[in-house]
Enzyme design. Structure first.
Site, PDB file in Angstrom:
ATOM      1  N   ASP A   1      -8.822  -4.410  -6.252  1.00  0.00           N
ATOM      2  CA  ASP A   1      -8.332  -3.642  -5.116  1.00  0.00           C
ATOM      3  C   ASP A   1      -9.117  -2.334  -4.987  1.00  0.00           C
ATOM      4  O   ASP A   1      -9.122  -1.527  -5.908  1.00  0.00           O
ATOM      5  CB  ASP A   1      -6.845  -3.346  -5.307  1.00  0.00           C
ATOM      6  CG  ASP A   1      -6.181  -2.808  -4.049  1.00  0.00           C
ATOM      7  OD1 ASP A   1      -6.821  -2.028  -3.329  1.00  0.00           O
ATOM      8  OD2 ASP A   1      -5.015  -3.168  -3.800  1.00  0.00           O
TER       9      ASP A   1
ATOM     10  N   SER B   1       0.836  -1.189   0.000  1.00  0.00           N
ATOM     11  CA  SER B   1       0.000   0.000   0.000  1.00  0.00           C
ATOM     12  C   SER B   1       0.883   1.255   0.000  1.00  0.00           C
ATOM     13  O   SER B   1       1.725   1.409  -0.869  1.00  0.00           O
ATOM     14  CB  SER B   1      -0.958  -0.056   1.191  1.00  0.00           C
ATOM     15  OG  SER B   1      -1.973   0.890   1.073  1.00  0.00           O
TER      16      SER B   1
ATOM     17  N   HIS C   1      -7.270  -5.815  -1.125  1.00  0.00           N
ATOM     18  CA  HIS C   1      -6.143  -4.890  -1.069  1.00  0.00           C
ATOM     19  C   HIS C   1      -4.893  -5.668  -0.711  1.00  0.00           C
ATOM     20  O   HIS C   1      -4.594  -5.912   0.460  1.00  0.00           O
ATOM     21  CB  HIS C   1      -6.449  -3.819  -0.021  1.00  0.00           C
ATOM     22  CG  HIS C   1      -5.441  -2.724   0.063  1.00  0.00           C
ATOM     23  ND1 HIS C   1      -4.998  -2.023  -1.036  1.00  0.00           N
ATOM     24  CD2 HIS C   1      -4.780  -2.184   1.135  1.00  0.00           C
ATOM     25  CE1 HIS C   1      -4.126  -1.106  -0.654  1.00  0.00           C
ATOM     26  NE2 HIS C   1      -3.967  -1.192   0.657  1.00  0.00           N
TER      27      HIS C   1
END
Length: 520
Positions: free
Chosen positions: A460, A241, A490
């Site tokens: 995602d 991320s 994610h």
């Protein structure tokens, strides 16, 4: 995704799935245990390393204590985990000036005779504590932990590293309970502006000297100090991320020091706040519609039902099993939290059913709290949300006002009929912030760096798959190796077998996959 336009109490926009899923599983009352190792061992046993890979760390490692409230509550991770600190300049341009202490954690390789080196993690946010997250997530990395020392840290502003905490737990609760929608009239806008400035003044009072020095480029420079302290010629790195943005900035600053590196759930380095926010709005809407299909509902009808639920919570916050109520902002946060992983979709189903059948928002509130870093037992918040604001605003030069939000509102509502109206207010997160940002978008070009695996997932919600392709291109030819996974959630490692095997082959054996590889 709070509706208050500039509240510093809002959760991070993108978190590692391990950070969220572990919190949701605990909050969901299924288990309070941790996957981390709890067997005792002498920390000095880690000093033996494999041939050709001696432990030359200059950090004074000791047995870890329980996480502090800044990092998140919980038990000490066990005897095989070691913690330490590393001194770094507050201002990297003044290396002889004031110092800060970077909090570190590691678990030595379980097969020291085959040890490759250290593997540094950042799990996202920005604002997530690596010191508290790595032990929770380590079960997913056992294969890598055989030959790597698993290492993570609290970046600047986060956890125990140059902590930014502007308001207390009671104020965080108040802000979430008074979240009654975006300001629409001039009077409401004036009230919103006054409250935002009051919060910012609190930040200046409590963390003013830190605020100019907590940006991503500052933390990237800290990472190179960590590399040196670990005795590594090159930095082996796993970024998830926001950790991919951080890794990209590191690669740009120190291309010759890049070792085996993986980016998972990749932030698009080419998008400013408006474009990035729109992409996220589309991503969360897509994830919601995929969830609705999975439970046998028409996506359009299901989206309308959820919008009606949110409007109901805005008009009259829903009761819960405790004293707090479920506001619209908390309901949106709880719903969004469950969309980060298919593993947490069942919690969303339970939460929506509880609202429909019992008129209660308890489950959605638990999910919102897990996402926001609020401990369900003590009511204490970690400092993830406040660190998120400080880091984002130190990074970005973009500042927006009410007129900008109004202009962008139609596009955001088109991108997501459910979330768009609230997400557009994120544009004002840094308005009136006392520190000028560093840039509009991060520079990640890294000519001459070792190959970096860049993995995107088609489903995602927080970091749409297009961002991985853009990151691979921006890193440069021969550096960015793009992998696309056709799946939900994610992040892909530990979820998709193909992606996991590809990453392991690279990190453990140095096998670089073909650029453009796809995993179904």
């Amino acid at each position: 995704m709070p509706r208050k336009s500039r509240s510093i109490s809002g959760p991070s926009a993108a978190l590692a799935p391990s950070l969220l899923a572990a919190a949701l599983l605990v909050a969901g009352c299924t288990s309070s245990s941790s996957p981390s190792d709890t067997k005792g061992s002498d920390s000095s046993s880690s000093k033996g390393s494999g041939k050709g890979a001696p432990d030359t760390s200059t950090v004074d490692w000791t047995r870890c204590k329980a996480p502090t409230v800044n990092q998140g509550t919980g038990k000490a991770p066990g005897g095989k985990w070691e913690c330490g600190t590393l001194e770094a300049p507050l201002d990297h341009d003044k290396p002889g000036g004031e110092k800060i202490e970077i909090a570190l954690i590691r678990k030595p390789a379980t097969e020291p005779d085959r040890r490759i080196g250290a593997l540094l993690y950042n799990f996202g946010g920005p604002g997530g504590s690596g010191v508290s997250t790595l032990p929770q997530a380590a079960v997913d990395y056992e294969n890598l932990g055989e030959r790597y020392d698993l290492v993570s840290f609290d970046p600047r502003a986060v956890g125990e590293t140059a902590t930014v905490r502007c308001v207390d737990d009671k104020e965080m609760d108040r802000l979430s309970q008074e979240d009654d929608g975006p300001p629409e009239t001039p009077a409401e806008q004036a009230e919103d502006t006054a409250e935002s400035r009051e919060q910012i003044e609190a930040c200046e009072t409590k963390a003013g000297k830190l605020l100019p020095h907590v940006g991503t480029s500052d933390t990237a420079r800290d990472m190179d100090l960590i590399r040196e302290a670990l005795g590594e010629k090159k930095l082996n790195y796993f970024g998830i991320s926001y950790g991919t943005e951080l890794g990209g900035v590191y690669a740009h600053l120190f291309p010759k020091n890049v070792g085996r590196t993986v980016f998972d759930a990749v932030v698009d380095p080419t998008e400013g706040q408006i474009e990035g926010g729109l992409a996220q709005a589309e991503g969360f809407q897509l994830a919601l519609e995929n969830y609705l299909k999975d439970v046998g509902k028409d996506p359009a009808e299901g989206s309308t039902e959820i919008t009606e639920l949110l409007e109901r919570a805005e008009a009259s916050p829903l009761p819960t099993s405790g004293a707090r109520k479920l506001t619209r902002g908390l309901a949106e946060t709880g719903i969004a939290a469950a969309l980060y992983s298919e593993e947490t979709w069942p919690y969303l189903t339970q939460g929506l059913q509880e609202v429909e059948n019992a008129g209660s928002g308890s489950i959605l509130l638990l999910m919102a709290d897990a996402y926001s870093g609020r401990d369900p037992q003590t009511g204490r918040y970690n400092n993830m949300s406040q660190a998120n604001a400080a880091i984002r605003c130190a990074d970005s030069t973009e500042r927006f006002g009410y007129a900008d939000v109004k202009r962008q509102l139609p596009a955001y509502k088109k991108a997501s009929p459910v979330f768009g109206e609230s997400m557009v207010w994120g544009l004002m997160a840094c308005t009136d912030w006392p520190v000028d940002g560093e840039r509009k978008t991060p520079e990640v070009s890294a000519p001459g760096a070792s190959p970096i695996l860049v993995i995107g997932n088609t489903g995602d919600p927080a970091t749409p798959v297009e961002g991985a392709k853009k990151m691979a291109e921006a890193l440069g030819d021969g550096v960015g190796v793009n992998i696309t996974v056709d799946g939900e959630g994610h992040g892909t490692y530990g979820v998709n077998d193909c992606a996991t095997e590809t990453v392991d082959a690279y990190l453990l054996d140095g096998k670089v996959p073909e650029d453009g590889k796809t995993c179904s």
